[in-house]
Design a protein around this motif. Sequence first.
Motif, PDB file in Angstrom:
ATOM      1  N   TYR A   1       0.826  -1.215   0.000  1.00  0.00           N
ATOM      2  CA  TYR A   1       0.000   0.000   0.000  1.00  0.00           C
ATOM      3  C   TYR A   1       0.857   1.260   0.000  1.00  0.00           C
ATOM      4  O   TYR A   1       0.614   2.196  -0.761  1.00  0.00           O
ATOM      5  N   ILE A   2       1.857   1.276   0.860  1.00  0.00           N
ATOM      6  CA  ILE A   2       2.665   2.490   0.967  1.00  0.00           C
ATOM      7  C   ILE A   2       3.492   2.710  -0.293  1.00  0.00           C
ATOM      8  O   ILE A   2       3.752   3.837  -0.706  1.00  0.00           O
ATOM      9  N   GLY A   3       3.905   1.601  -0.921  1.00  0.00           N
ATOM     10  CA  GLY A   3       4.756   1.722  -2.106  1.00  0.00           C
ATOM     11  C   GLY A   3       4.005   1.977  -3.391  1.00  0.00           C
ATOM     12  O   GLY A   3       4.536   2.590  -4.314  1.00  0.00           O
ATOM     13  N   GLU A   4       2.767   1.468  -3.486  1.00  0.00           N
ATOM     14  CA  GLU A   4       1.929   1.647  -4.678  1.00  0.00           C
ATOM     15  C   GLU A   4       2.561   1.039  -5.922  1.00  0.00           C
ATOM     16  O   GLU A   4       2.155   1.340  -7.042  1.00  0.00           O
ATOM     17  N   LYS A   5       3.564   0.211  -5.723  1.00  0.00           N
ATOM     18  CA  LYS A   5       4.236  -0.462  -6.835  1.00  0.00           C
ATOM     19  C   LYS A   5       4.445  -1.930  -6.476  1.00  0.00           C
ATOM     20  O   LYS A   5       4.626  -2.285  -5.308  1.00  0.00           O
ATOM     21  N   MET A   6       4.442  -2.766  -7.483  1.00  0.00           N
ATOM     22  CA  MET A   6       4.664  -4.192  -7.272  1.00  0.00           C
ATOM     23  C   MET A   6       6.120  -4.464  -6.930  1.00  0.00           C
ATOM     24  O   MET A   6       7.006  -3.700  -7.306  1.00  0.00           O
ATOM     25  N   PHE A   7       6.374  -5.559  -6.207  1.00  0.00           N
ATOM     26  CA  PHE A   7       7.746  -5.940  -5.882  1.00  0.00           C
ATOM     27  C   PHE A   7       7.925  -7.444  -6.048  1.00  0.00           C
ATOM     28  O   PHE A   7       6.973  -8.210  -5.918  1.00  0.00           O
ATOM     29  N   PHE A   8       9.165  -7.862  -6.348  1.00  0.00           N
ATOM     30  CA  PHE A   8       9.408  -9.246  -6.761  1.00  0.00           C
ATOM     31  C   PHE A   8      10.184 -10.061  -5.735  1.00  0.00           C
ATOM     32  O   PHE A   8      10.619 -11.179  -6.028  1.00  0.00           O
ATOM     33  N   ASN A   9      10.340  -9.530  -4.531  1.00  0.00           N
ATOM     34  CA  ASN A   9      11.005 -10.255  -3.460  1.00  0.00           C
ATOM     35  C   ASN A   9      10.630  -9.584  -2.146  1.00  0.00           C
ATOM     36  O   ASN A   9      10.178  -8.428  -2.134  1.00  0.00           O
TER      37      ASN A   9
ATOM     38  N   HIS B   1      11.977   3.521 -10.990  1.00  0.00           N
ATOM     39  CA  HIS B   1      10.652   2.953 -10.764  1.00  0.00           C
ATOM     40  C   HIS B   1      10.622   1.941  -9.629  1.00  0.00           C
ATOM     41  O   HIS B   1       9.588   1.781  -8.976  1.00  0.00           O
ATOM     42  N   PHE B   2      11.721   1.225  -9.410  1.00  0.00           N
ATOM     43  CA  PHE B   2      11.722   0.234  -8.334  1.00  0.00           C
ATOM     44  C   PHE B   2      12.806   0.488  -7.295  1.00  0.00           C
ATOM     45  O   PHE B   2      12.526   0.644  -6.109  1.00  0.00           O
ATOM     46  N   VAL B   3      14.061   0.554  -7.709  1.00  0.00           N
ATOM     47  CA  VAL B   3      15.158   0.633  -6.745  1.00  0.00           C
ATOM     48  C   VAL B   3      15.018   1.869  -5.864  1.00  0.00           C
ATOM     49  O   VAL B   3      15.089   1.784  -4.629  1.00  0.00           O
ATOM     50  N   LEU B   4      14.835   3.033  -6.484  1.00  0.00           N
ATOM     51  CA  LEU B   4      14.758   4.271  -5.719  1.00  0.00           C
ATOM     52  C   LEU B   4      13.390   4.486  -5.074  1.00  0.00           C
ATOM     53  O   LEU B   4      13.231   5.378  -4.237  1.00  0.00           O
ATOM     54  N   THR B   5      12.427   3.653  -5.456  1.00  0.00           N
ATOM     55  CA  THR B   5      11.083   3.765  -4.887  1.00  0.00           C
ATOM     56  C   THR B   5      10.891   2.752  -3.767  1.00  0.00           C
ATOM     57  O   THR B   5      10.843   3.098  -2.596  1.00  0.00           O
ATOM     58  N   MET B   6      10.806   1.462  -4.128  1.00  0.00           N
ATOM     59  CA  MET B   6      10.507   0.433  -3.143  1.00  0.00           C
ATOM     60  C   MET B   6      11.697   0.120  -2.244  1.00  0.00           C
ATOM     61  O   MET B   6      11.532  -0.336  -1.114  1.00  0.00           O
ATOM     62  N   MET B   7      12.906   0.322  -2.731  1.00  0.00           N
ATOM     63  CA  MET B   7      14.094   0.093  -1.907  1.00  0.00           C
ATOM     64  C   MET B   7      14.645   1.405  -1.361  1.00  0.00           C
ATOM     65  O   MET B   7      15.713   1.423  -0.749  1.00  0.00           O
ATOM     66  N   GLY B   8      13.904   2.481  -1.587  1.00  0.00           N
ATOM     67  CA  GLY B   8      14.372   3.794  -1.161  1.00  0.00           C
ATOM     68  C   GLY B   8      13.250   4.635  -0.588  1.00  0.00           C
ATOM     69  O   GLY B   8      12.729   4.369   0.488  1.00  0.00           O
ATOM     70  N   ASP B   9      12.871   5.663  -1.332  1.00  0.00           N
ATOM     71  CA  ASP B   9      11.981   6.705  -0.814  1.00  0.00           C
ATOM     72  C   ASP B   9      10.737   6.172  -0.126  1.00  0.00           C
ATOM     73  O   ASP B   9      10.401   6.576   0.987  1.00  0.00           O
TER      74      ASP B   9
ATOM     75  N   THR C   1       2.512 -10.910  -8.259  1.00  0.00           N
ATOM     76  CA  THR C   1       1.057 -11.033  -8.377  1.00  0.00           C
ATOM     77  C   THR C   1       0.369 -10.678  -7.066  1.00  0.00           C
ATOM     78  O   THR C   1      -0.640  -9.964  -7.059  1.00  0.00           O
ATOM     79  N   VAL C   2       0.912 -11.149  -5.946  1.00  0.00           N
ATOM     80  CA  VAL C   2       0.274 -10.856  -4.657  1.00  0.00           C
ATOM     81  C   VAL C   2       0.347  -9.361  -4.338  1.00  0.00           C
ATOM     82  O   VAL C   2      -0.638  -8.764  -3.883  1.00  0.00           O
ATOM     83  N   SER C   3       1.499  -8.740  -4.578  1.00  0.00           N
ATOM     84  CA  SER C   3       1.603  -7.307  -4.288  1.00  0.00           C
ATOM     85  C   SER C   3       0.654  -6.495  -5.172  1.00  0.00           C
ATOM     86  O   SER C   3       0.063  -5.507  -4.716  1.00  0.00           O
ATOM     87  N   SER C   4       0.446  -6.922  -6.416  1.00  0.00           N
ATOM     88  CA  SER C   4      -0.490  -6.185  -7.275  1.00  0.00           C
ATOM     89  C   SER C   4      -1.927  -6.369  -6.791  1.00  0.00           C
ATOM     90  O   SER C   4      -2.746  -5.439  -6.873  1.00  0.00           O
ATOM     91  N   ILE C   5      -2.251  -7.555  -6.263  1.00  0.00           N
ATOM     92  CA  ILE C   5      -3.594  -7.787  -5.716  1.00  0.00           C
ATOM     93  C   ILE C   5      -3.825  -6.904  -4.487  1.00  0.00           C
ATOM     94  O   ILE C   5      -4.914  -6.335  -4.302  1.00  0.00           O
ATOM     95  N   LEU C   6      -2.811  -6.746  -3.655  1.00  0.00           N
ATOM     96  CA  LEU C   6      -2.948  -5.913  -2.464  1.00  0.00           C
ATOM     97  C   LEU C   6      -3.056  -4.433  -2.824  1.00  0.00           C
ATOM     98  O   LEU C   6      -3.766  -3.671  -2.151  1.00  0.00           O
ATOM     99  N   ILE C   7      -2.366  -4.010  -3.864  1.00  0.00           N
ATOM    100  CA  ILE C   7      -2.533  -2.629  -4.350  1.00  0.00           C
ATOM    101  C   ILE C   7      -3.960  -2.428  -4.839  1.00  0.00           C
ATOM    102  O   ILE C   7      -4.589  -1.391  -4.579  1.00  0.00           O
ATOM    103  N   HIS C   8      -4.479  -3.418  -5.522  1.00  0.00           N
ATOM    104  CA  HIS C   8      -5.869  -3.354  -5.990  1.00  0.00           C
ATOM    105  C   HIS C   8      -6.822  -3.216  -4.806  1.00  0.00           C
ATOM    106  O   HIS C   8      -7.740  -2.378  -4.815  1.00  0.00           O
ATOM    107  N   LYS C   9      -6.581  -3.989  -3.777  1.00  0.00           N
ATOM    108  CA  LYS C   9      -7.438  -3.989  -2.588  1.00  0.00           C
ATOM    109  C   LYS C   9      -7.378  -2.659  -1.842  1.00  0.00           C
ATOM    110  O   LYS C   9      -8.415  -2.086  -1.480  1.00  0.00           O
TER     111      LYS C   9
END
Length: 644
Positions: A336-344, A500-508, A631-639
């Motif tokens: 939710y906080i990231g608003e982006k999917m993640f793969f690990n 899109h990912f490194v500086l977002t989900m692993m950063g800001d 897939t799970v992270s995208s489902i949770l963003i949807h929710k």
Amino acid sequence: MCGLLGVFSNAVKYNREQISRALQTLSHRGPDGEGFWSSGDGRARLAHKRLSIIDLEGGQQPLLSSDGEIICIVNGEFYDYVKIKNDLIRRGYSFLTQSDSEILIALYQEYGVYCLDYLRGEFSFVLYDRGKKLIFSARDRFGIKPLFYYWADGCLSFSSEVKALKALGLPVEWNPHTYWQEISFLHAPASSSFSNIFELPPGHYGIAYLDDLQFSTHLYWDLYFPTIVEQRKIQFREEEVISEVRKRFTEAIKLRLKADVPVACYLSGGLDASSVLGIAQSMLDKPIDAFTLSFDHPTYDESSDARSMTEYAGSNYHPVEINGDILVSCFEETAYIGEKMFFNGNAITKYVLSRAVRDRGYKVVITGDGADEVFAGYGWFRQDFIENYLEDLPQEEKELILKDLESGDPVSDGVFMSSARLHQSRVVKSALGFFPNWMQSFMDMGIKIFPLFCKDYADYIKNNQIADTLMENLGGMSVLKNRPVLSKSLYTFTKSMFPHFVLTMMGDRTEMAHSIEGRQPFLDHHLVDYLSVLPEKYKIRGLTEKYVLREAMKSVLTDRAYKKQKQPLWTPPLTDKKNKKLHEYMKDIIHSRETLDMPFLDQKKLIRFFEKDEGHSQADQNVVDAIKFLTVSSILIHKRLVMC
């Protein structure tokens, strides 16, 4: 760091209550204060949530010029601002605060949009010039700080996160054109997963006028890599290069240690973060607090190396435990906080690490983010180097070297090393002359995700080649004409997955979830501009990545950190018995009503996919796990974001 919100409209005039409601969704980004500004007719509104780091008492925003004609909101830090401010004072400008952000107004008044040339740091901002009715927005050179915008129906709105746009009443709906591209991590620079919501690309500014709200974006900075011919003409003495890298890196850290609050450090056991800690500690007269993730799995745990580094540097060591239960408890909130999917689960671990730093009373950390991108640290880049250089080696010998490279990083094999090669894009190969291994890895993953789509969506995108789409969005690539292979790979990665990912989900996003400002000295553009013109042998020497960084930092590193090969931050596989609870949690999500309601994904196919866990190699298992996380992270963003 802060949260910002800007709303400009020809039709709907948002009231204070609507703006306030949207702003509250950004409270985690700025718990120390908030501010509002509105034009007389209500067509232009700026709002701000503040995390106070410089000028704790006097840096409230929005900031106004002395005549009230220029108003701005800023998220981020401008470094070396005292020097800039003193120069502006000599030119006749006056300042009301000690805040670094205030220099933006005077710089804009002096230089217009060219003020961006004078800004050093990580930032996004929105500035409104009342006299010209001009809306001027910008984002830092690498995209460290986010800036989303909604543009449709006579409305142009900016925000640090999509959830604020949702709270404002704007529609947040999946974009079917970009969903496959986003879940495959072949992100176009300006795209998002949502319709009519875009990201201002890194190194760009945007211009619009209130009377028509036609928004245009413009490049103000770009990576420059010399051509092959230019590189051959460049003459560098190695000892001078090593000295210059250390000098510029040291200056970047010195600037990032300046704050009116204490500064901590994130520390892995590897070269990058150890270099940051070693230099930072050498500048301080008391131990810096270093925070390290500690896994209950020896293959994935680097805490002993990190502890050794703190003992060597004279810093304080703070381990932060990670296990399957912790990953479960923070999974949904990270999505939710990231608003982006993640793969690990690595994105979740950064969320947990930042929470631990906040709980110890910190607001600022310096990090090793960006070193792999500017010094060619990832396994993909060495793959490109081996496959496209070393011309004198026979193919059999190259394959043996690549196998040795893979065996050196069993943790993330299959994702951070490309092996499947299911398909190669002709468009990419035509544009670049080869197919970068980082693209290969994620395109292969996207092809494996495709069978999990529902039939209607699969039919909709069946002719969409995701790697081709990325190249089209990157433009004509004339900036890479006649450039070496490694430069092309670094450039395309830096424009896509990095922001899109490194500086977002692993950063800001996972840092600011807990009001933590991350500062990245490796991304100081004075350092990067120098590194980009260096011949490639200074980045990869033989099979050694980040060669010049190792040599420049050798005196502040343990022997282990100096010699250590890149080990990406990675969580243990879902098949590990200690992760049973995590895997069961993910299965519960797949079986849930939210998955049935999720467009694009076929619930029955997902359930079958989640039941197939046996018989994989480590590389195959990493890819399977990555698809499950995506897939799970995208489902949770949807929710949490789309449907709420």
